[in-house]
Motif scaffolding. Sequence first.
Motif, PDB file in Angstrom:
ATOM      1  N   LYS A   3       0.829  -1.187   0.000  1.00 18.61           N
ATOM      2  CA  LYS A   3       0.000   0.000   0.000  1.00 18.61           C
ATOM      3  C   LYS A   3       0.868   1.242   0.000  1.00 18.61           C
ATOM      4  O   LYS A   3       1.184   1.802   1.036  1.00 18.61           O
ATOM      5  CB  LYS A   3      -0.911  -0.006   1.242  1.00 18.61           C
ATOM      6  N   ASP A   4       1.262   1.671  -1.199  1.00 23.02           N
ATOM      7  CA  ASP A   4       1.964   2.939  -1.362  1.00 23.02           C
ATOM      8  C   ASP A   4       3.024   3.198  -0.286  1.00 23.02           C
ATOM      9  O   ASP A   4       2.840   4.041   0.579  1.00 23.02           O
ATOM     10  CB  ASP A   4       0.965   4.091  -1.412  1.00 23.02           C
ATOM     11  N   ILE A   5       4.108   2.470  -0.377  1.00 22.24           N
ATOM     12  CA  ILE A   5       5.211   2.638   0.572  1.00 22.24           C
ATOM     13  C   ILE A   5       6.331   3.416  -0.108  1.00 22.24           C
ATOM     14  O   ILE A   5       6.908   2.941  -1.088  1.00 22.24           O
ATOM     15  CB  ILE A   5       5.746   1.269   1.039  1.00 22.24           C
ATOM     16  N   PRO A   6       6.657   4.627   0.368  1.00 22.35           N
ATOM     17  CA  PRO A   6       7.759   5.385  -0.227  1.00 22.35           C
ATOM     18  C   PRO A   6       9.074   4.624  -0.033  1.00 22.35           C
ATOM     19  O   PRO A   6       9.359   4.132   1.062  1.00 22.35           O
ATOM     20  CB  PRO A   6       7.774   6.699   0.555  1.00 22.35           C
ATOM     21  N   LEU A   7       9.855   4.514  -1.102  1.00 21.87           N
ATOM     22  CA  LEU A   7      11.114   3.762  -1.032  1.00 21.87           C
ATOM     23  C   LEU A   7      12.326   4.674  -0.925  1.00 21.87           C
ATOM     24  O   LEU A   7      13.228   4.431  -0.123  1.00 21.87           O
ATOM     25  CB  LEU A   7      11.250   2.877  -2.273  1.00 21.87           C
ATOM     26  N   ASP A  31      13.425  -7.454  -0.199  1.00 22.83           N
ATOM     27  CA  ASP A  31      14.730  -7.025  -0.698  1.00 22.83           C
ATOM     28  C   ASP A  31      14.557  -6.631  -2.168  1.00 22.83           C
ATOM     29  O   ASP A  31      14.223  -7.470  -2.996  1.00 22.83           O
ATOM     30  CB  ASP A  31      15.694  -8.213  -0.548  1.00 22.83           C
ATOM     31  N   LEU A  32      14.760  -5.356  -2.464  1.00 26.15           N
ATOM     32  CA  LEU A  32      14.461  -4.834  -3.791  1.00 26.15           C
ATOM     33  C   LEU A  32      15.695  -4.254  -4.470  1.00 26.15           C
ATOM     34  O   LEU A  32      16.629  -3.799  -3.810  1.00 26.15           O
ATOM     35  CB  LEU A  32      13.411  -3.712  -3.696  1.00 26.15           C
ATOM     36  N   ILE A  33      15.664  -4.256  -5.801  1.00 34.48           N
ATOM     37  CA  ILE A  33      16.665  -3.581  -6.622  1.00 34.48           C
ATOM     38  C   ILE A  33      15.949  -2.494  -7.413  1.00 34.48           C
ATOM     39  O   ILE A  33      14.963  -2.776  -8.091  1.00 34.48           O
ATOM     40  CB  ILE A  33      17.324  -4.534  -7.642  1.00 34.48           C
ATOM     41  N   LEU A  34      16.444  -1.273  -7.309  1.00 27.01           N
ATOM     42  CA  LEU A  34      15.917  -0.169  -8.120  1.00 27.01           C
ATOM     43  C   LEU A  34      16.997   0.242  -9.100  1.00 27.01           C
ATOM     44  O   LEU A  34      18.164   0.393  -8.720  1.00 27.01           O
ATOM     45  CB  LEU A  34      15.543   1.025  -7.243  1.00 27.01           C
ATOM     46  N   LEU A  35      16.606   0.418 -10.359  1.00 27.91           N
ATOM     47  CA  LEU A  35      17.558   0.838 -11.397  1.00 27.91           C
ATOM     48  C   LEU A  35      17.002   2.079 -12.068  1.00 27.91           C
ATOM     49  O   LEU A  35      15.823   2.111 -12.431  1.00 27.91           O
ATOM     50  CB  LEU A  35      17.747  -0.277 -12.433  1.00 27.91           C
ATOM     51  N   ARG A  36      17.829   3.080 -12.233  1.00 30.35           N
ATOM     52  CA  ARG A  36      17.361   4.336 -12.811  1.00 30.35           C
ATOM     53  C   ARG A  36      17.986   4.571 -14.176  1.00 30.35           C
ATOM     54  O   ARG A  36      19.200   4.403 -14.358  1.00 30.35           O
ATOM     55  CB  ARG A  36      17.709   5.496 -11.886  1.00 30.35           C
ATOM     56  N   ARG A  37      17.118   4.959 -15.104  1.00 32.39           N
ATOM     57  CA  ARG A  37      17.560   5.401 -16.433  1.00 32.39           C
ATOM     58  C   ARG A  37      16.826   6.701 -16.717  1.00 32.39           C
ATOM     59  O   ARG A  37      15.663   6.681 -17.127  1.00 32.39           O
ATOM     60  CB  ARG A  37      17.239   4.355 -17.508  1.00 32.39           C
ATOM     61  N   SER A 104       6.744   9.659  -8.720  1.00 33.07           N
ATOM     62  CA  SER A 104       5.886  10.840  -8.755  1.00 33.07           C
ATOM     63  C   SER A 104       6.418  11.875  -7.782  1.00 33.07           C
ATOM     64  O   SER A 104       6.762  11.544  -6.644  1.00 33.07           O
ATOM     65  CB  SER A 104       4.458  10.427  -8.375  1.00 33.07           C
ATOM     66  N   GLY A 105       6.506  13.119  -8.245  1.00 37.02           N
ATOM     67  CA  GLY A 105       7.001  14.184  -7.378  1.00 37.02           C
ATOM     68  C   GLY A 105       8.405  13.923  -6.870  1.00 37.02           C
ATOM     69  O   GLY A 105       8.767  14.352  -5.775  1.00 37.02           O
ATOM     70  N   GLY A 106       9.202  13.177  -7.655  1.00 35.58           N
ATOM     71  CA  GLY A 106      10.572  12.901  -7.256  1.00 35.58           C
ATOM     72  C   GLY A 106      10.715  11.787  -6.236  1.00 35.58           C
ATOM     73  O   GLY A 106      11.803  11.537  -5.723  1.00 35.58           O
ATOM     74  N   THR A 107       9.615  11.095  -5.944  1.00 36.08           N
ATOM     75  CA  THR A 107       9.663   9.997  -4.973  1.00 36.08           C
ATOM     76  C   THR A 107       9.335   8.676  -5.673  1.00 36.08           C
ATOM     77  O   THR A 107       8.425   8.617  -6.497  1.00 36.08           O
ATOM     78  CB  THR A 107       8.651  10.231  -3.831  1.00 36.08           C
ATOM     79  N   VAL A 108      10.098   7.642  -5.318  1.00 35.42           N
ATOM     80  CA  VAL A 108       9.837   6.296  -5.832  1.00 35.42           C
ATOM     81  C   VAL A 108       9.004   5.564  -4.772  1.00 35.42           C
ATOM     82  O   VAL A 108       9.410   5.469  -3.610  1.00 35.42           O
ATOM     83  CB  VAL A 108      11.145   5.524  -6.089  1.00 35.42           C
ATOM     84  N   THR A 109       7.844   5.083  -5.189  1.00 40.87           N
ATOM     85  CA  THR A 109       6.901   4.480  -4.245  1.00 40.87           C
ATOM     86  C   THR A 109       6.531   3.071  -4.684  1.00 40.87           C
ATOM     87  O   THR A 109       6.249   2.839  -5.859  1.00 40.87           O
ATOM     88  CB  THR A 109       5.611   5.340  -4.171  1.00 40.87           C
ATOM     89  N   LEU A 110       6.521   2.167  -3.735  1.00 46.13           N
ATOM     90  CA  LEU A 110       6.027   0.808  -3.971  1.00 46.13           C
ATOM     91  C   LEU A 110       4.499   0.871  -3.955  1.00 46.13           C
ATOM     92  O   LEU A 110       3.917   1.410  -3.023  1.00 46.13           O
ATOM     93  CB  LEU A 110       6.550  -0.104  -2.852  1.00 46.13           C
ATOM     94  N   VAL A 111       3.867   0.331  -5.000  1.00 49.98           N
ATOM     95  CA  VAL A 111       2.396   0.440  -5.070  1.00 49.98           C
ATOM     96  C   VAL A 111       1.736  -0.944  -5.021  1.00 49.98           C
ATOM     97  O   VAL A 111       2.401  -1.949  -5.202  1.00 49.98           O
ATOM     98  CB  VAL A 111       1.939   1.179  -6.348  1.00 49.98           C
TER      99      VAL A 111
END
Length: 111
Positions: A3-7, A31-37, A104-111
Amino acid sequence: MHKDIPLCRLEDISDGGAKGIELDRGEGFLDLILLRRGMQVYAYTNRCPHKGTPLETFPDKFLDQTGELLICSTHGARFRVKDGFCVEGPCEGAFLEQVPIRVSGGTVTLV
Ligand code: FES
């Protein structure tokens, strides 16, 4: 389930880089991996489809020398950033598990 957890903030992930995130969800860690492009972020569960181990040996070190592929430190499987598809290694043809996120708004959120 989620439920919309800011990461993290988008700027916390270097452009072209990767970041590991460990979430304490009470009943266990996620345990998550985030990759930015650029403005795009890809998210996967940090579990190799070959033997189920985390991919990295050192914190946030998920990419091979090219910076184009994730690499599993256990047996060297390589995965595409954009869809988690394994292009080489013992689990070739398998996928990392994608995790739904929103930027969104510069925040990465788990949905
Ligand atoms: S556990 Fe990742 S390649 Fe074997």
